[in-house]
Write a protein that holds these residues in place. Structure first.
Motif, PDB file in Angstrom:
ATOM      1  N   ILE A  10      54.876  22.296  58.466  1.00 19.14           N
ATOM      2  CA  ILE A  10      53.562  22.271  57.834  1.00 19.14           C
ATOM      3  C   ILE A  10      52.882  23.642  57.885  1.00 19.14           C
ATOM      4  O   ILE A  10      52.208  24.039  56.940  1.00 19.14           O
ATOM      5  CB  ILE A  10      52.690  21.171  58.478  1.00 19.14           C
ATOM      6  N   LEU A  11      53.075  24.389  58.946  1.00 15.08           N
ATOM      7  CA  LEU A  11      52.438  25.702  59.065  1.00 15.08           C
ATOM      8  C   LEU A  11      53.107  26.755  58.191  1.00 15.08           C
ATOM      9  O   LEU A  11      52.440  27.627  57.637  1.00 15.08           O
ATOM     10  CB  LEU A  11      52.430  26.153  60.522  1.00 15.08           C
ATOM     11  N   ALA A  12      54.428  26.686  58.056  1.00 17.82           N
ATOM     12  CA  ALA A  12      55.165  27.676  57.266  1.00 17.82           C
ATOM     13  C   ALA A  12      55.345  27.257  55.803  1.00 17.82           C
ATOM     14  O   ALA A  12      55.842  28.042  54.995  1.00 17.82           O
ATOM     15  CB  ALA A  12      56.538  27.928  57.882  1.00 17.82           C
ATOM     16  N   HIS A  13      54.960  26.015  55.478  1.00 19.37           N
ATOM     17  CA  HIS A  13      55.076  25.479  54.120  1.00 19.37           C
ATOM     18  C   HIS A  13      56.523  25.466  53.626  1.00 19.37           C
ATOM     19  O   HIS A  13      56.807  25.819  52.485  1.00 19.37           O
ATOM     20  CB  HIS A  13      54.178  26.237  53.141  1.00 19.37           C
ATOM     21  N   THR A  14      57.438  25.071  54.528  1.00 17.22           N
ATOM     22  CA  THR A  14      58.846  24.992  54.165  1.00 17.22           C
ATOM     23  C   THR A  14      59.380  23.584  54.372  1.00 17.22           C
ATOM     24  O   THR A  14      58.817  22.792  55.133  1.00 17.22           O
ATOM     25  CB  THR A  14      59.705  25.964  54.996  1.00 17.22           C
ATOM     26  N   LEU A  15      60.470  23.309  53.697  1.00 16.10           N
ATOM     27  CA  LEU A  15      61.202  22.069  53.839  1.00 16.10           C
ATOM     28  C   LEU A  15      62.641  22.458  54.132  1.00 16.10           C
ATOM     29  O   LEU A  15      63.234  23.251  53.392  1.00 16.10           O
ATOM     30  CB  LEU A  15      61.127  21.264  52.537  1.00 16.10           C
TER      31      LEU A  15
END
Length: 68
Positions: A10-15
């Motif tokens: 959620i903090l790095a906006h990655t999946l």
């Protein structure tokens, strides 16, 4: 049986999508991160016949998938 995990940072906006063939990481725009990440999960499990068996969360939300 096949097991995979999808982790949302959620903090790095990655999946990050992990399977027996490797890990694929995708970065999303901050503004549309959560809707796009959830759409990816919904599309993937629907197209490939997976069920979500567990979700746990902190700054990284991990979805555990299983295909029987």
């Amino acid at each position: 049986m096949k097991v995979e995990t999808i982790a949302l940072n959620i903090l790095a906006h990655t999946l990050s999508h992990a399977s027996s063939s490797g890990v694929k990481t995708t970065k999303f725009d901050k503004k549309e991160y959560f809707p796009n990440a959830l759409a990816y999960i919904e599309d993937y499990i629907t197209k490939n016949g997976f069920d979500i068996i567990n979700v746990h969360s902190s700054n990284i939300r991990v979805y555990h998938l299983i295909k029987r």
